[in-house]
Design an enzyme around this catalytic site. Structure first.
Site, PDB file in Angstrom:
ATOM      1  N   ASN A  10       0.796  -1.012   0.111  1.00 54.20           N
ATOM      2  CA  ASN A  10      -0.214   0.046  -0.353  1.00 54.20           C
ATOM      3  C   ASN A  10       0.756   1.436   0.090  1.00 54.20           C
ATOM      4  O   ASN A  10       1.074   1.230   0.692  1.00 54.20           O
ATOM      5  CB  ASN A  10      -0.799  -0.608   1.763  1.00 54.20           C
ATOM      6  CG  ASN A  10      -1.731   1.062   1.539  1.00 54.20           C
ATOM      7  OD1 ASN A  10      -1.711   2.289   0.220  1.00 54.20           O
ATOM      8  ND2 ASN A  10      -2.244   0.952   2.745  1.00 54.20           N
ATOM      9  N   TRP A  11       0.862   1.574  -1.046  1.00 49.86           N
ATOM     10  CA  TRP A  11       2.113   3.080  -0.756  1.00 49.86           C
ATOM     11  C   TRP A  11       1.420   3.829  -0.636  1.00 49.86           C
ATOM     12  O   TRP A  11       2.473   5.312  -0.613  1.00 49.86           O
ATOM     13  CB  TRP A  11       2.314   3.275  -2.266  1.00 49.86           C
ATOM     14  CG  TRP A  11       2.841   1.840  -3.781  1.00 49.86           C
ATOM     15  CD1 TRP A  11       3.199   1.473  -2.874  1.00 49.86           C
ATOM     16  CD2 TRP A  11       3.483   2.285  -4.691  1.00 49.86           C
ATOM     17  NE1 TRP A  11       4.406   0.413  -4.201  1.00 49.86           N
ATOM     18  CE2 TRP A  11       3.845   0.951  -5.074  1.00 49.86           C
ATOM     19  CE3 TRP A  11       2.986   3.207  -5.886  1.00 49.86           C
ATOM     20  CZ2 TRP A  11       4.585   1.119  -6.109  1.00 49.86           C
ATOM     21  CZ3 TRP A  11       4.347   3.041  -6.980  1.00 49.86           C
ATOM     22  CH2 TRP A  11       4.598   1.868  -7.254  1.00 49.86           C
ATOM     23  N   LYS A  12      -0.261   4.451  -0.556  1.00 49.13           N
ATOM     24  CA  LYS A  12      -0.120   5.939   0.318  1.00 49.13           C
ATOM     25  C   LYS A  12      -0.320   6.659  -0.324  1.00 49.13           C
ATOM     26  O   LYS A  12       0.073   6.680  -1.897  1.00 49.13           O
ATOM     27  CB  LYS A  12      -0.717   5.911   1.519  1.00 49.13           C
ATOM     28  CG  LYS A  12      -0.261   3.972   2.869  1.00 49.13           C
ATOM     29  CD  LYS A  12      -0.219   4.491   4.104  1.00 49.13           C
ATOM     30  CE  LYS A  12      -0.165   3.221   4.837  1.00 49.13           C
ATOM     31  NZ  LYS A  12      -0.188   3.538   6.203  1.00 49.13           N
ATOM     32  N   HIS A  96      -9.559   0.819   5.512  1.00 57.29           N
ATOM     33  CA  HIS A  96      -8.248   1.318   6.311  1.00 57.29           C
ATOM     34  C   HIS A  96      -8.574   1.676   7.070  1.00 57.29           C
ATOM     35  O   HIS A  96      -9.364   3.281   6.754  1.00 57.29           O
ATOM     36  CB  HIS A  96      -7.689   1.606   4.434  1.00 57.29           C
ATOM     37  CG  HIS A  96      -5.751   1.694   5.308  1.00 57.29           C
ATOM     38  ND1 HIS A  96      -5.852   2.746   6.512  1.00 57.29           N
ATOM     39  CD2 HIS A  96      -4.462   0.535   4.633  1.00 57.29           C
ATOM     40  CE1 HIS A  96      -4.024   2.519   6.637  1.00 57.29           C
ATOM     41  NE2 HIS A  96      -3.131   1.277   6.071  1.00 57.29           N
ATOM     42  N   GLU A  98      -7.334   4.460   7.469  1.00 54.91           N
ATOM     43  CA  GLU A  98      -7.078   5.835   7.389  1.00 54.91           C
ATOM     44  C   GLU A  98      -8.123   6.329   6.116  1.00 54.91           C
ATOM     45  O   GLU A  98      -8.212   7.790   6.336  1.00 54.91           O
ATOM     46  CB  GLU A  98      -5.617   5.976   6.730  1.00 54.91           C
ATOM     47  CG  GLU A  98      -4.496   6.120   7.245  1.00 54.91           C
ATOM     48  CD  GLU A  98      -2.744   5.552   7.201  1.00 54.91           C
ATOM     49  OE1 GLU A  98      -2.878   5.249   5.447  1.00 54.91           O
ATOM     50  OE2 GLU A  98      -1.414   5.127   7.443  1.00 54.91           O
ATOM     51  N   GLU A 182      -5.222  -5.068  10.995  1.00 56.86           N
ATOM     52  CA  GLU A 182      -4.657  -3.365  10.674  1.00 56.86           C
ATOM     53  C   GLU A 182      -4.283  -2.915  12.414  1.00 56.86           C
ATOM     54  O   GLU A 182      -4.835  -1.992  12.774  1.00 56.86           O
ATOM     55  CB  GLU A 182      -4.031  -3.082   9.846  1.00 56.86           C
ATOM     56  CG  GLU A 182      -4.224  -3.152   8.774  1.00 56.86           C
ATOM     57  CD  GLU A 182      -3.458  -2.190   7.417  1.00 56.86           C
ATOM     58  OE1 GLU A 182      -2.510  -2.226   7.561  1.00 56.86           O
ATOM     59  OE2 GLU A 182      -3.726  -1.534   7.231  1.00 56.86           O
ATOM     60  N   GLY A 188       2.437   2.200  10.486  1.00 54.30           N
ATOM     61  CA  GLY A 188       3.428   3.651  10.658  1.00 54.30           C
ATOM     62  C   GLY A 188       4.246   4.024  12.122  1.00 54.30           C
ATOM     63  O   GLY A 188       5.270   4.845  11.891  1.00 54.30           O
ATOM     64  N   SER A 228       3.236  -2.440  10.952  1.00 52.99           N
ATOM     65  CA  SER A 228       5.208  -1.593  10.723  1.00 52.99           C
ATOM     66  C   SER A 228       6.010  -2.839  10.679  1.00 52.99           C
ATOM     67  O   SER A 228       6.437  -4.094  10.713  1.00 52.99           O
ATOM     68  CB  SER A 228       5.974  -1.690  12.315  1.00 52.99           C
ATOM     69  OG  SER A 228       5.319  -0.478  12.656  1.00 52.99           O
ATOM     70  N   GLY A 249       2.620  -1.500   4.555  1.00 52.19           N
ATOM     71  CA  GLY A 249       2.742   0.451   3.928  1.00 52.19           C
ATOM     72  C   GLY A 249       4.115   1.368   3.482  1.00 52.19           C
ATOM     73  O   GLY A 249       4.725   0.429   2.555  1.00 52.19           O
ATOM     74  N   GLY A 250       4.762   1.232   4.547  1.00 53.25           N
ATOM     75  CA  GLY A 250       6.643   1.987   4.183  1.00 53.25           C
ATOM     76  C   GLY A 250       7.206   0.879   3.515  1.00 53.25           C
ATOM     77  O   GLY A 250       8.214   1.570   2.764  1.00 53.25           O
TER      78      GLY A 250
END
Ligand code: PGA
Length: 266
Positions: A10-12, A96, A98, A182, A188, A228, A249-250
């Protein structure tokens, strides 16, 4: 039947088109030949078309980070599932934290405002149904806030989310969908959930699926952990019985790290 691991990146709100093309170019060669793990990337809407073309013919598939539940119309800023399908997506993330407006680390003022643009469980469910109707498969995300965990309410929060998010699908859809656990406090932050605890909550989710759709569906449904996930913790998480993959993500923003997580899933 063993469940095929699924690693999703997930590149966000990261990577321009050019940067994304560079990333998938590197990733394609690092994961070439991997056929025992499903691999997907979720770029921003504006780079989906170009990234989709770049990964054509590879073992990486494309997904959208969110969608709306209508097919078209006066819904400024929204994205129809059919439009994601049209540019080559197979997957879409719904719910998600976010896009629910549930962030782990924001200041007090923002915390009051963010939920106003958020999804709720009912709209998450509507989005997942619209995704299926358009020929996409949803990744349905859930997870508790730190305050909910600290007050001992994790299981209740997850059960309440799942009851609404997962309602009303056919058995075939329920077996095919992916659920991502999640914990919001782990997203993150570098604070990964303990693997045994992540496995326990994923097991709880599987038991909720069993209550709703029966044992065959519960055995088939894939449940990812997200929050993470890094190359150095992926193997332990992915070795757990109830964890069938990761929503990353990251670490999905670096080809080497993402490829290492894919390899840890093998
Ligand atoms: P993270 O994000 O890997 O950067 O913690 C995971 C996610 O939000 O999907």
């Amino acid at each position: 039947m063993p469940r095929k691991p699924f690693i999703a990146g997930n590149w966000k709100m990261n990577k321009t088109v050019a940067e994304g093309l560079g990333l998938v170019d590197e990733l394609k060669s690092l994961v070439a030949g991997v056929d025992d793990v499903d691999i997907a990337v979720f770029p921003t809407f504006v780079s989906l078309g170009k990234i989709g073309e770049a990964i054509k013919g590879s073992n990486i598939v494309l997904g959208g980070q969110c969608c709306f539940w209508k097919e078209s119309g006066a819904w400024t800023g929204q994205m129809a599932p059919g439009m994601l399908k049209d540019v080559g997506c197979q997957w879409v993330i719904v719910g998600h934290s976010e896009t629910r407006g549930r962030f782990g680390t924001v200041d007090d003022e923002l915390e009051k405002l963010l939920p106003y643009f958020g999804e709720c469980d009912t709209t998450v469910n509507m989005k997942a149904k619209a995704a299926f109707a358009a020929g996409l498969t949803p990744i349905i995300a859930c997870g508790e806030l730190l305050a909910e965990r600290e007050s001992g309410n994790t299981d209740q929060v997850i059960a309440e989310q799942m009851k609404i998010d997962l309602a009303g699908f056919t058995e075939e859809q329920a077996a095919r969908m992916v659920i991502a656990y999640e914990p919001v406090w782990a997203i993150g932050t570098g604070k990964v959930c303990d693997a045994a605890e992540a496995d326990r909550v994923c097991g709880l989710i599987r038991s909720i699926v069993k209550d709703m759709y029966g044992a065959t569906v519960a055995d088939a449904v894939r449940i990812q952990y997200g929050g993470s996930v890094k190359p150095d913790n992926a193997e332990e998480l992915l070795s757990k019985e109830n964890i069938d993959g990761a929503l990353v993500g990251g670490a999905s923003l670096k080809a080497g790290d993402f490829a290492a997580i894919v390899k840890a899933a093998r």
